[in-house]
Design an enzyme around this catalytic site. Structure first.
Site, PDB file in Angstrom:
ATOM      1  N   SER A  86     -45.842 -25.963  46.178  1.00 20.78           N
ATOM      2  CA  SER A  86     -45.138 -25.534  44.978  1.00 20.78           C
ATOM      3  C   SER A  86     -44.985 -24.011  44.962  1.00 20.78           C
ATOM      4  CB  SER A  86     -45.854 -26.063  43.730  1.00 20.78           C
ATOM      5  OG  SER A  86     -45.034 -25.946  42.598  1.00 20.78           O
ATOM      6  N   ASP A 232     -42.380 -32.037  43.744  1.00 24.20           N
ATOM      7  CA  ASP A 232     -43.496 -31.098  43.852  1.00 24.20           C
ATOM      8  C   ASP A 232     -44.671 -31.684  44.636  1.00 24.20           C
ATOM      9  OD1 ASP A 232     -45.874 -29.470  43.056  1.00 24.20           O
ATOM     10  OD2 ASP A 232     -44.392 -28.480  41.795  1.00 24.20           O
TER      11      ASP A 232
END
Length: 765
Positions: A86, A232
């Protein structure tokens, strides 16, 4: 002979002693130097250790990674590999591409990160048709409609600006580069949304790997790559220690900046409970990865306090906190330091990663929707034979992303038959083909009339290959309205559209006398016509003009009769109000130039609009009408001034129709009076409004304003009655802000003779 040998032995012993003494002195001096600078001179045995950096996800909290990297650079700690998830993949990937921590920080400071994170653009760059839709339908996001039912976008934000940024900053790299060939070997972690399994990126394009890794569910839309829907990586591996081990790490420096769990007192809403569920899952895999760290590894956990996942405007604060956290562990980190010369050599190691200067040999369009490839090719306007510049192409594509016809349109560099070319990936909106938007308007004049209006807008684009669009606007509440229109482009190149339409409006208009409501009119309006619609500016970002034929039909019917009282006798009599029917045919033209920064609380810019109609009534009477409106806004710091002027005229010879024409009254139209209290053929209005920005919410991009308006104006039934002397005045004080339901105002207005109005307004009157 023995004496000579003894002498030689004595000399040799003395010489050896001198050498030993010198060596001891040098060793002592070196030991003293090491004692004074132990933080920068490592144990030689540690120089061959492979040091890997593991950077966790955490949204905007991840800017702390930059501060950690700055301290690692200052301590001359060589980083041999990076694994990130991320925001850790964002910072880690940019660092691995060759950018220093200071360079990343310097570039970020120049950006409006909240705007980039939420794909916000300045209003003056948005096409006029979309600006008008945003003003009319501010309630929530666009909703998709198909045979499968109602659908919403896969993310609140498509993050096209983030993707463009990452691409521009890594454009010096080969698009198909193995990540082991980067200046620092790198891995990014994402999650396969169909299988729930971890996906580890070990080859390019780097910017797509970064973008997929940071696609936080519900916030940023997932990315489709190689047939996989990716989101993510924090869902499966927010702190990828095991990935770094697989890269051969002997020593790991792990930086964990994950969002802490919310206390019970904050678990009172659906959003916070949903966020807590994601945080719990993320924290579980983080704890599992932290358990893999050994005694030789170092864990850095910056205390980021109240910096939230979406606090992108606080990048400087997070960077400072990350730097301080690394400094607190300086004694441990310094054991990994190397000499300045060794560190310099490590930083400048050769890597076959640079993209050579190339020319574009071909352009390929990859589309997943109904917009024809030839049209996309025309829109992107990439010339074969030109020098390749990722930044120049991305600037062109950014203008297409603003049109909202695509979930995202991007490009990549590919090779075919020994030459380089550009592939344009046009991801059209997949949650249609019909799109709905909503608007709401509420008004409550505590001293008088109230109003309610619900609006629904329907759009069906690309009904044919030339771009035919069907548009419908429906209104319920105090008034009913329906407008349906087709827009057929005649030339996509110059933005000219043929637009036939049909419009129905039913409303009630109050008639006042000396501030007292004495009657009501039902007004029914039907009109039909066809316009030529043209764009002003590139893709209509300046404004729009229209010219065409229009047929009107008005029906005015009284709902409440007029009661007349004789002052002498006191007797009352009922006066029947006239019924009116008008039919007109004529030519109508209009234009709008809109460069305001905000439709409701502009801080800078201007708007100019005008409308002109020439026609004939049934029976041959000439009919003409004009309208002009202007707004100008200017700001200094938190202070703004808005100036407005509106004028209108209706020319209907030999006939007076009460209830038809322009109106004044209501908020920002002589605020002390009731909505539409004054009706007539001629209107003049001017106002000066002062706005003070009392609060600013960076993340939402909105502010709370305190304001005051001085308004002057009036309505006259006949042209020869126009006079400055009978101009009406109004002074108001109010508070306002742009809410999720649209602009919201609360205030009080006063006028001469004790007239006052306390008002609450949501949306537009």
């Amino acid at each position: 002979m023995m004496k000579k040998n003894s002498l030689n032995l004595l000399l040799a012993s003395a010489l050896a002693g001198m050498v030993a003494l010198a060596s001891f002195s040098a060793l002592a001096a070196e030991s003293e130097q090491l004692g004074a600078s132990a933080l920068t001179q490592p144990n030689p045995a540690q120089k061959k250790q492979k040091i890997c950096l593991v950077l966790s996800g955490g949204g905007a909290r991840g800017f702390a990674h930059i501060g950690v990297l700055k301290q690692l650079e200052a301590l001359h700690i060589p980083i041999d590999c990076i694994a990130g998830t991320s925001m850790g993949a964002v910072v880690g990937g940019l660092y691995a591409s060759g950018l220093s921590a200071s360079e990343i920080e310097k570039r970020l400071i120049k950006l409006q990160l909240n705007d980039i994170a939420l794909d916000r653009v300045e209003r003056r760059y948005v096409p006029h048709a979309l600006r008008e839709e945003d003003k009319q339908y501010p309630l929530g996001a666009t909703m998709g409609l198909s045979a499968d039912g109602v659908r919403l976008p896969t993310g609140a934000v498509q993050a096209t600006q983030f993707l463009e940024l990452f691409h521009n900053w890594t454009a010096h790299l080969k698009s198909d580069i193995p990540f082991d060939d980067l200046p620092i070997p790198f891995r990014a972690v994402a999650t396969n949304m169909e299988t729930g399994k971890m996906v580890v990126f070990d080859k390019g394009p780097l910017h797509l790997a970064i973008r997929a890794s940071m696609a936080a569910p519900g916030v940023f839309a997932p990315v489709e790559l190689d047939g996989k829907l990716l989101a993510d990586g924090g869902l499966v591996r927010n702190l990828p220690v095991d990935i770094a081990r697989k890269m051969g790490a002997d020593v790991i420096i792990a930086v964990n900046i994950g969002t802490p769990l919310l206390p019970r007192t904050k678990l009172a809403s659906l959003i916070n409970v949903s966020q807590q569920m994601v945080n719990i899952l993320t924290e579980q895999n983080v704890e599992q990865q932290k358990a893999l760290l050994g005694s030789q590894d170092i864990l850095i956990e910056p205390d980021l306090g109240d910096i939230s996942f979406m606090d992108f405007a606080r990048s400087t604060d997070a960077t400072k906190i990350g730097s301080d956290a690394a400094l607190a562990l300086q004694a441990q980190l310094s054991q990994l330091s190397v000499t300045p010369s060794a560190y310099a050599a490590h930083q400048h190691r050769a890597a076959n990663s640079e993209l050579p200067p190339i020319k574009i040999g071909f352009v390929e369009i990859a589309s997943n929707g109904i917009i024809p490839s030839d049209e996309i090719r025309r829109q992107v306007d990439i010339s074969e034979g030109a020098n390749y510049s990722a930044e120049e192409i991305n600037q062109k594509l950014a203008k297409l992303n603003i049109t909202r016809e695509y979930d995202g349109i991007s490009h990549e560099l590919i090779q075919r038959d020994g030459q380089y070319g550009v592939r344009v990936n046009a991801n059209e909106r997949k949650w249609g083909p019909h799109f709905l938007r909503f608007g709401l308007a509420l008004s409550n004049g505590f001293e008088g009339a109230n109003g309610f209006k619900l609006q629904v807008g329907h759009r069906r684009p690309w009904l044919n290959d030339s771009g035919l669009e069907w548009r419908n606007d429906l209104q319920f509440g105090n008034a009913f309205g329906l407008r349906t229109e087709l827009r057929q482009p005649l030339s996509r190149a110059n933005g000219v559209t043929l637009a036939p339409y049909f419009d129905v409006k039913n409303t009630v208009r109050n008639i006042y006398d000396s501030g007292v409501r004495i009657a009501e009119y039902d007004i029914k309006l039907r009109n039909a016509g066809v316009d030529l619609v043209g764009e002003i500016g590139e893709r209509g970002n300046v404004g729009e003009y229209r010219i065409g034929m229009m047929a009107n039909q008005f029906h005015l019917r009284p709902r409440l009769a007029f009661v007349q009282i004789d002052p002498d006798s006191g007797e009352s009599s009922l006066i029947q109000l006239p019924r009116v029917d008008l039919q007109q045919l004529g030519i109508k033209s209009s234009f709008t130039i809109d460069q305001l920064s905000d439709a409701s609380f502009p801080r800078h810019g201007y708007e100019i609009g005008g409308e002109l109609f020439f026609g004939l009534n049934r029976g041959g009477d000439k009919y003409s009408e004009f309208r002009v409106n202007t707004t100008w806004a200017k700001s200094i710091a938190s202070h703004s001034i808005n100036l407005k002027f509106n004028g209108a005229g209706l020319f209907l010879p030999n006939r007076e129709v009460r209830g038809l024409g322009s109106t004044l009254g209501g908020f920002q139209q002589l605020s002390a009076y009731q909505p539409d209290q004054f009706v007539g053929d001629y209107l003049l209005y001017a106002s000066a409004t002062y706005l003070y920005r009392a609060l600013k919410f960076d993340l939402a991009g909105q502010s709370v304003f305190l304001g005051s308006s001085l308004e002057l104006g009036n309505i006259w039934q006949k042209g020869n009655n126009l006079s400055v002397e009978n101009t009406r005045k109004s002074l108001s004080l109010f508070a306002g802000f742009n809410s999720f339901m649209g602009p919201m105002y609360f205030g009080i207005a006063v006028a001469p003779s004790g007239i006052k109005n306390i008002f609450f307004q949501v949306g537009r009157q």
